[in-house]
Design an enzyme around this catalytic site. Structure first.
Site, PDB file in Angstrom:
ATOM      1  N   LYS A  39       0.894  -0.785   0.050  1.00 33.64           N
ATOM      2  CA  LYS A  39      -0.002   0.038   0.187  1.00 33.64           C
ATOM      3  C   LYS A  39       0.659   1.525   0.537  1.00 33.64           C
ATOM      4  CE  LYS A  39       0.014  -0.278   4.663  1.00 33.64           C
ATOM      5  NZ  LYS A  39      -0.893  -0.433   6.249  1.00 33.64           N
ATOM      6  N   ARG A 137     -10.615  -0.034  15.964  1.00 30.32           N
ATOM      7  CA  ARG A 137     -10.514   1.144  14.605  1.00 30.32           C
ATOM      8  C   ARG A 137     -11.281  -0.028  13.653  1.00 30.32           C
ATOM      9  NH1 ARG A 137      -5.287   1.522  11.543  1.00 30.32           N
ATOM     10  NH2 ARG A 137      -4.995  -1.108  10.811  1.00 30.32           N
ATOM     11  N   TYR A 269      16.070  30.469   6.768  1.00 35.29           N
ATOM     12  CA  TYR A 269      15.104  31.460   7.209  1.00 35.29           C
ATOM     13  C   TYR A 269      15.601  31.476   9.061  1.00 35.29           C
ATOM     14  CZ  TYR A 269      12.547  30.834   2.727  1.00 35.29           C
ATOM     15  OH  TYR A 269      11.861  30.793   1.427  1.00 35.29           O
ATOM     16  N   MET A 317      11.951  24.964   2.211  1.00 36.95           N
ATOM     17  CA  MET A 317      10.655  23.997   0.902  1.00 36.95           C
ATOM     18  C   MET A 317      12.129  22.683  -0.581  1.00 36.95           C
ATOM     19  SD  MET A 317       7.678  24.953  -0.998  1.00 36.95           S
ATOM     20  CE  MET A 317       6.998  25.822  -0.394  1.00 36.95           C
TER      21      MET A 317
HETATM   22  C1  LIG Z   1      -0.217  -2.160   6.740  1.00 39.93           C
HETATM   23  C2  LIG Z   1      -0.994  -2.625   7.400  1.00 39.93           C
HETATM   24  C3  LIG Z   1      -0.380  -4.302   7.725  1.00 39.93           C
HETATM   25  C4  LIG Z   1       1.259  -4.233   7.918  1.00 39.93           C
HETATM   26  O1  LIG Z   1       2.288  -3.389   8.602  1.00 39.93           O
HETATM   27  P1  LIG Z   1       3.086  -3.446   8.462  1.00 39.93           P
HETATM   28  O2  LIG Z   1       3.623  -3.266  10.585  1.00 39.93           O
HETATM   29  O3  LIG Z   1       4.337  -2.408   8.053  1.00 39.93           O
HETATM   30  O4  LIG Z   1       3.904  -4.690   8.859  1.00 39.93           O
HETATM   31  C5  LIG Z   1      -0.976  -5.505   7.409  1.00 39.93           C
HETATM   32  N1  LIG Z   1      -2.314  -5.667   8.103  1.00 39.93           N
HETATM   33  C6  LIG Z   1      -2.865  -4.408   8.123  1.00 39.93           C
HETATM   34  C7  LIG Z   1      -4.595  -4.595   8.551  1.00 39.93           C
HETATM   35  C8  LIG Z   1      -2.191  -3.086   7.336  1.00 39.93           C
HETATM   36  O5  LIG Z   1      -3.139  -1.681   7.407  1.00 39.93           O
END
Ligand SMILES: *Cc1c(COP(=O)(O)O)cnc(C)c1O
Length: 377
Positions: A39, A137, A269, A317
């Site tokens: 992801k 969650r 800055y 930036m």
């Molecule tokens: C992102 C995610 C993972 C992966 O977690 P890591 O700590 O990066 O291995 C696993 N399960 C769910 C539901 C996630 O959202």
């Protein structure tokens, strides 16, 4: 436009990602499937390239956050199973079925609606049901009595997996993981007693696998961070590491200017830094817009000519100023390293996270798309 002269870029070793995957697979245990979490552009490493490399390295499952990410992988020719982990209704059901993506279902209402859709298509859609075992969650919070009738009624949906996610997986001083494990395990056995026995049970992300907990009693794990070479720091009395992973990404930027400045000169800055004695400074071609946390102003370091050199003043930036008095051979056009290893000197996302009150995930995901990704073996 040619890539021959980049201002700031990230070199990603796909071979390293695949070796990390193999180490995770070994630690997860025999018969355990590893879903590779790609992801958010594979945590900034590039979802398509990383997925292709993982597929070539034997991965059969990938996991992304949403349908759009899944479709992008399919359009790039990725054939593995793809789990969509964080999409809720209303989702683009046509894209889901049209691209052979496997949803994680987070509520019984969503399940009923997906079932109606699958039935209208004359299809049977596999899904994984997420249970909220105590993270608070996403996921179904009800017990077997609520889950069973809806699962049975959803005849056009096939329960392939049952999953949960730990909130404090690497905090060995907390009992939250044990509590979640107990809740989840008792639900799984109630469902089994009622004749529901999904093929895949998954709980662990990178943390539990890295600290030797394997699949936490399941037969699949979902690993993200460890693929990219990081393990979250543990709290409490942690078991020894069970994986051998190394960062796959090195982030570099060119030096734009090198100059000698006199004592008393302000830097950047707000004159957040004033030069205490004559110094050689370099201005490098990356700033907070590229993903260098602004909190590294006057705190962080980069590697120049094999030496750690401090960041001076405010990160701007597009540029950042560093003190190269300790690396006087630095020249305009040379590359410095914001993340990576040169000889014995290294700076990693964990260190930057610790300095900025962040986590390695957000440091990696924070590397902006304008930083060109370059792939190496
Ligand atoms: C992102 C995610 C993972 C992966 O977690 P890591 O700590 O990066 O291995 C696993 N399960 C769910 C539901 C996630 O959202």
């Amino acid at each position: 436009m040619s890539d021959a002269y980049l201002r700031s870029w990230a070199e990603i070793s796909l071979g390293r990602v695949v070796r990390n995957f193999h180490s995770i697979r070994d630690a997860a245990g025999r018969g355990v499937e590893v879903a590779c979490v790609v992801k958010s552009e594979a945590y900034g490493h590039g979802a398509i390239e990383v997925s292709r490399a993982l597929e070539g390295g034997g991965a059969r499952w990938l996991a992304v956050s949403n349908i759009r990410e899944g479709v992008a992988l399919r359009e790039a020719g990725i054939r593995s199973r793809i789990l969509i982990m964080a999409e809720c209704l209303p989702f683009d059901k046509e894209a889901l079925t049209g691209h052979g993506l496997t949803p994680v279902v987070h509520s019984l209402a969503d399940l009923a609606e997906l079932d109606a859709y699958a039935r209208s298509r004359g299809a049977v859609l596999p899904y994984h049901l997420k249970v909220d075992s105590g993270m608070g969650r996403l996921g179904v919070a009800g017990g077997a009595a609520e889950i069973l009738p809806v699962v049975h009624q959803a005849r056009s949906m096939r329960l392939e997996g049952l999953m949960t996610h730990f909130a404090s997986a690497t905090d060995f001083s907390s009992s939250q993981t044990e509590d979640q494990l107990r809740n989840f395990t008792s639900l799984v056995s109630e469902l089994r007693e009622a004749g529901l026995d999904p093929e895949r049970i998954h709980l662990s992300s990178s943390g539990p696998v890295a600290y030797g907990q394997g699949a936490s009693g399941g037969n699949m794990v979902r690993a993200g961070l460890a693929l990219y070479g990081y393990v979250s720091r543990a709290r409490g009395d942690a078991p020894p590491l069970a994986v051998n992973v190394e960062p796959a990404l090195a982030w570099k930027a060119r030096i734009l200017v090198v100059k000698d400045v006199p004592a008393g000169a302000p830097i950047g800055y707000g004159a957040l830094y004033r030069v205490p004695k004559p110094m050689k400074i370099a201005v490098i071609a990356a700033g907070y817009a590229d993903g260098i946390p602004h909190q590294l102003s006057n705190r962080g370091a980069v590697i120049a000519a094999g030496q750690r050199v401090p960041i001076l003043g405010a990160v701007s930036m597009d540029v950042t100023t560093v003190d190269v008095s300790g690396a006087p051979e630095s020249r305009p056009g040379d590359a410095v390293m914001l993340l990576g290893r040169e000889g014995l000197v290294s700076i990693d996302a964990q260190e930057i996270a610790a300095l900025t009150g962040a986590i390695p995930y957000s440091v990696l995901c924070g590397i902006h798309p304008r930083v060109k990704r370059v792939y190496t073996e």
